[in-house]
Motif scaffolding. Structure first.
Motif, PDB file in Angstrom:
ATOM      1  N   ALA A 134       0.860  -1.187   0.000  1.00  0.00           N
ATOM      2  CA  ALA A 134       0.000   0.000   0.000  1.00  0.00           C
ATOM      3  C   ALA A 134       0.891   1.229   0.000  1.00  0.00           C
ATOM      4  O   ALA A 134       1.954   1.240   0.606  1.00  0.00           O
ATOM      5  N   ALA A 135       0.454   2.250  -0.709  1.00  0.00           N
ATOM      6  CA  ALA A 135       1.185   3.511  -0.750  1.00  0.00           C
ATOM      7  C   ALA A 135       0.396   4.562   0.011  1.00  0.00           C
ATOM      8  O   ALA A 135      -0.835   4.545   0.036  1.00  0.00           O
ATOM      9  N   ALA A 136       1.115   5.489   0.630  1.00  0.00           N
ATOM     10  CA  ALA A 136       0.452   6.571   1.362  1.00  0.00           C
ATOM     11  C   ALA A 136      -0.191   7.564   0.397  1.00  0.00           C
ATOM     12  O   ALA A 136      -1.228   8.137   0.692  1.00  0.00           O
ATOM     13  N   ARG A 137       0.447   7.746  -0.763  1.00  0.00           N
ATOM     14  CA  ARG A 137      -0.096   8.665  -1.773  1.00  0.00           C
ATOM     15  C   ARG A 137       0.517   8.291  -3.124  1.00  0.00           C
ATOM     16  O   ARG A 137       1.422   7.478  -3.192  1.00  0.00           O
ATOM     17  N   TYR A 138       0.016   8.899  -4.163  1.00  0.00           N
ATOM     18  CA  TYR A 138       0.454   8.584  -5.524  1.00  0.00           C
ATOM     19  C   TYR A 138       0.796   9.865  -6.271  1.00  0.00           C
ATOM     20  O   TYR A 138      -0.011  10.782  -6.334  1.00  0.00           O
ATOM     21  N   HIS A 139       2.012   9.917  -6.788  1.00  0.00           N
ATOM     22  CA  HIS A 139       2.440  11.038  -7.618  1.00  0.00           C
ATOM     23  C   HIS A 139       2.072  10.734  -9.060  1.00  0.00           C
ATOM     24  O   HIS A 139       2.181   9.605  -9.512  1.00  0.00           O
ATOM     25  N   LEU A 140       1.672  11.765  -9.771  1.00  0.00           N
ATOM     26  CA  LEU A 140       1.463  11.659 -11.206  1.00  0.00           C
ATOM     27  C   LEU A 140       2.629  12.395 -11.843  1.00  0.00           C
ATOM     28  O   LEU A 140       2.744  13.615 -11.725  1.00  0.00           O
ATOM     29  N   ALA A 141       3.527  11.638 -12.468  1.00  0.00           N
ATOM     30  CA  ALA A 141       4.723  12.219 -13.075  1.00  0.00           C
ATOM     31  C   ALA A 141       4.573  12.185 -14.588  1.00  0.00           C
ATOM     32  O   ALA A 141       4.074  11.217 -15.152  1.00  0.00           O
ATOM     33  N   VAL A 142       4.998  13.257 -15.221  1.00  0.00           N
ATOM     34  CA  VAL A 142       4.882  13.402 -16.670  1.00  0.00           C
ATOM     35  C   VAL A 142       6.241  13.829 -17.203  1.00  0.00           C
ATOM     36  O   VAL A 142       6.949  14.612 -16.552  1.00  0.00           O
ATOM     37  N   ALA A 143       6.603  13.323 -18.379  1.00  0.00           N
ATOM     38  CA  ALA A 143       7.848  13.758 -19.009  1.00  0.00           C
ATOM     39  C   ALA A 143       7.864  15.283 -19.035  1.00  0.00           C
ATOM     40  O   ALA A 143       6.858  15.923 -19.358  1.00  0.00           O
ATOM     41  N   THR A 144       8.975  15.866 -18.664  1.00  0.00           N
ATOM     42  CA  THR A 144       9.069  17.310 -18.454  1.00  0.00           C
ATOM     43  C   THR A 144       8.579  18.131 -19.641  1.00  0.00           C
ATOM     44  O   THR A 144       7.909  19.145 -19.453  1.00  0.00           O
ATOM     45  N   ASP A 145       8.850  17.679 -20.860  1.00  0.00           N
ATOM     46  CA  ASP A 145       8.426  18.458 -22.022  1.00  0.00           C
ATOM     47  C   ASP A 145       6.907  18.437 -22.235  1.00  0.00           C
ATOM     48  O   ASP A 145       6.385  19.210 -23.041  1.00  0.00           O
ATOM     49  N   HIS A 146       6.180  17.608 -21.496  1.00  0.00           N
ATOM     50  CA  HIS A 146       4.709  17.564 -21.586  1.00  0.00           C
ATOM     51  C   HIS A 146       4.042  18.043 -20.291  1.00  0.00           C
ATOM     52  O   HIS A 146       2.809  18.011 -20.181  1.00  0.00           O
ATOM     53  N   ALA A 147       4.827  18.449 -19.320  1.00  0.00           N
ATOM     54  CA  ALA A 147       4.297  18.766 -17.991  1.00  0.00           C
ATOM     55  C   ALA A 147       3.338  19.953 -17.994  1.00  0.00           C
ATOM     56  O   ALA A 147       2.317  19.925 -17.303  1.00  0.00           O
ATOM     57  N   ASP A 148       3.641  20.987 -18.745  1.00  0.00           N
ATOM     58  CA  ASP A 148       2.769  22.172 -18.742  1.00  0.00           C
ATOM     59  C   ASP A 148       1.372  21.823 -19.271  1.00  0.00           C
ATOM     60  O   ASP A 148       0.364  22.260 -18.700  1.00  0.00           O
ATOM     61  N   ASP A 149       1.304  21.045 -20.357  1.00  0.00           N
ATOM     62  CA  ASP A 149       0.001  20.644 -20.905  1.00  0.00           C
ATOM     63  C   ASP A 149      -0.769  19.794 -19.898  1.00  0.00           C
ATOM     64  O   ASP A 149      -1.969  19.982 -19.687  1.00  0.00           O
ATOM     65  N   ALA A 150      -0.083  18.854 -19.261  1.00  0.00           N
ATOM     66  CA  ALA A 150      -0.747  17.996 -18.277  1.00  0.00           C
ATOM     67  C   ALA A 150      -1.246  18.821 -17.107  1.00  0.00           C
ATOM     68  O   ALA A 150      -2.378  18.637 -16.635  1.00  0.00           O
ATOM     69  N   ASN A 151      -0.435  19.732 -16.631  1.00  0.00           N
ATOM     70  CA  ASN A 151      -0.820  20.576 -15.500  1.00  0.00           C
ATOM     71  C   ASN A 151      -2.056  21.410 -15.836  1.00  0.00           C
ATOM     72  O   ASN A 151      -2.978  21.543 -15.033  1.00  0.00           O
ATOM     73  N   ARG A 152      -2.094  21.964 -17.054  1.00  0.00           N
ATOM     74  CA  ARG A 152      -3.244  22.769 -17.482  1.00  0.00           C
ATOM     75  C   ARG A 152      -4.515  21.900 -17.522  1.00  0.00           C
ATOM     76  O   ARG A 152      -5.560  22.292 -16.993  1.00  0.00           O
ATOM     77  N   LEU A 153      -4.426  20.714 -18.106  1.00  0.00           N
ATOM     78  CA  LEU A 153      -5.595  19.836 -18.200  1.00  0.00           C
ATOM     79  C   LEU A 153      -6.066  19.364 -16.829  1.00  0.00           C
ATOM     80  O   LEU A 153      -7.266  19.289 -16.557  1.00  0.00           O
ATOM     81  N   LEU A 154      -5.132  19.066 -15.942  1.00  0.00           N
ATOM     82  CA  LEU A 154      -5.507  18.598 -14.606  1.00  0.00           C
ATOM     83  C   LEU A 154      -6.102  19.724 -13.770  1.00  0.00           C
ATOM     84  O   LEU A 154      -7.009  19.495 -12.967  1.00  0.00           O
ATOM     85  N   THR A 155      -5.622  20.939 -13.944  1.00  0.00           N
ATOM     86  CA  THR A 155      -6.196  22.085 -13.234  1.00  0.00           C
ATOM     87  C   THR A 155      -7.640  22.295 -13.675  1.00  0.00           C
ATOM     88  O   THR A 155      -8.527  22.507 -12.843  1.00  0.00           O
ATOM     89  N   GLN A 156      -7.903  22.225 -14.974  1.00  0.00           N
ATOM     90  CA  GLN A 156      -9.272  22.357 -15.485  1.00  0.00           C
ATOM     91  C   GLN A 156     -10.149  21.239 -14.937  1.00  0.00           C
ATOM     92  O   GLN A 156     -11.289  21.460 -14.534  1.00  0.00           O
ATOM     93  N   HIS A 157      -9.617  20.036 -14.894  1.00  0.00           N
ATOM     94  CA  HIS A 157     -10.372  18.886 -14.402  1.00  0.00           C
ATOM     95  C   HIS A 157     -10.736  19.056 -12.926  1.00  0.00           C
ATOM     96  O   HIS A 157     -11.859  18.779 -12.524  1.00  0.00           O
ATOM     97  N   ALA A 158      -9.803  19.539 -12.128  1.00  0.00           N
ATOM     98  CA  ALA A 158     -10.062  19.735 -10.705  1.00  0.00           C
ATOM     99  C   ALA A 158     -11.142  20.789 -10.494  1.00  0.00           C
ATOM    100  O   ALA A 158     -11.992  20.660  -9.617  1.00  0.00           O
TER     101      ALA A 158
END
Length: 168
Positions: A134-158
């Motif tokens: 069991a893990a205490a929490r889970y990180h979502l890691a993205v290749a650095t060159d795609h991180a900004d797009d992922a962050n934008r999409l996840l912020t909208q989703h939240a």
């Protein structure tokens, strides 16, 4: 966002990844990846990383030689059923008898083997249990060159889903 070197699957080279979110459960991290996928994000650049792993062993009850034998008989009966079904395909004898003998033989064999194996522990482990990581929490890691797009999409989703999201 935190940038760190994370190992990716063996077929991909190790690359620098950026943690774009932290989630309290695996299901929440999986849901975030699904959201990214639904929006056309190249999810082959995403890694879910369990953090603060621990082994959780849930004790389900006392284990005695008779209980071990009973469990072994059940497993042996299933193996006997499989063997009996295979033999029944290639025999001209009455197939129900072949299957019944195989199931009975498997049950006896499984019971004896499990009883002997448990007795050999000499009381060092007189309980049954299930283990899991069991893990205490889970990180979502993205290749650095795609991180900004992922962050934008996840912020909208939240914002839209009012979903628990802990940005890094």
């Amino acid at each position: 966002m935190t940038t760190t070197a994370l190992p990716l699957p063996a077929e991909l080279p190790t690359t620098t990844a950026t943690v774009v979110g932290n989630y309290p459960t695996y299901a929440a991290a999986q849901h975030a990846v699904d959201h990214l996928s639904d929006r056309g994000f190249p999810v082959q650049h995403v890694t879910i990383v369990g953090v603060d792993l621990r082994l959780v062993e849930t004790v389900t009850g006392r284990l005695t030689v008779p209980r071990a034998a009973l469990a072994g008989a059940g497993g042996g009966a299933w193996i006997g059923l499989l063997a009996g079904a295979m033999l029944a395909l290639f025999t001209t004898a009455a197939w129900p008898a072949v299957v019944a003998v195989a199931v009975l033989g498997g049950a006896v064999w499984g019971a004896v083997m499990a009883a002997v194996a448990h007795a050999a522990t000499r009381g060092r482990r007189d309980f049954a249990s299930h283990r899991r990581l069991a893990a205490a929490r889970y990180h979502l890691a993205v290749a650095t060159d795609h991180a900004d797009d992922a962050n934008r999409l996840l912020t909208q989703h939240a914002e839209v889903m009012q979903y628990t999201w802990y940005p890094s």
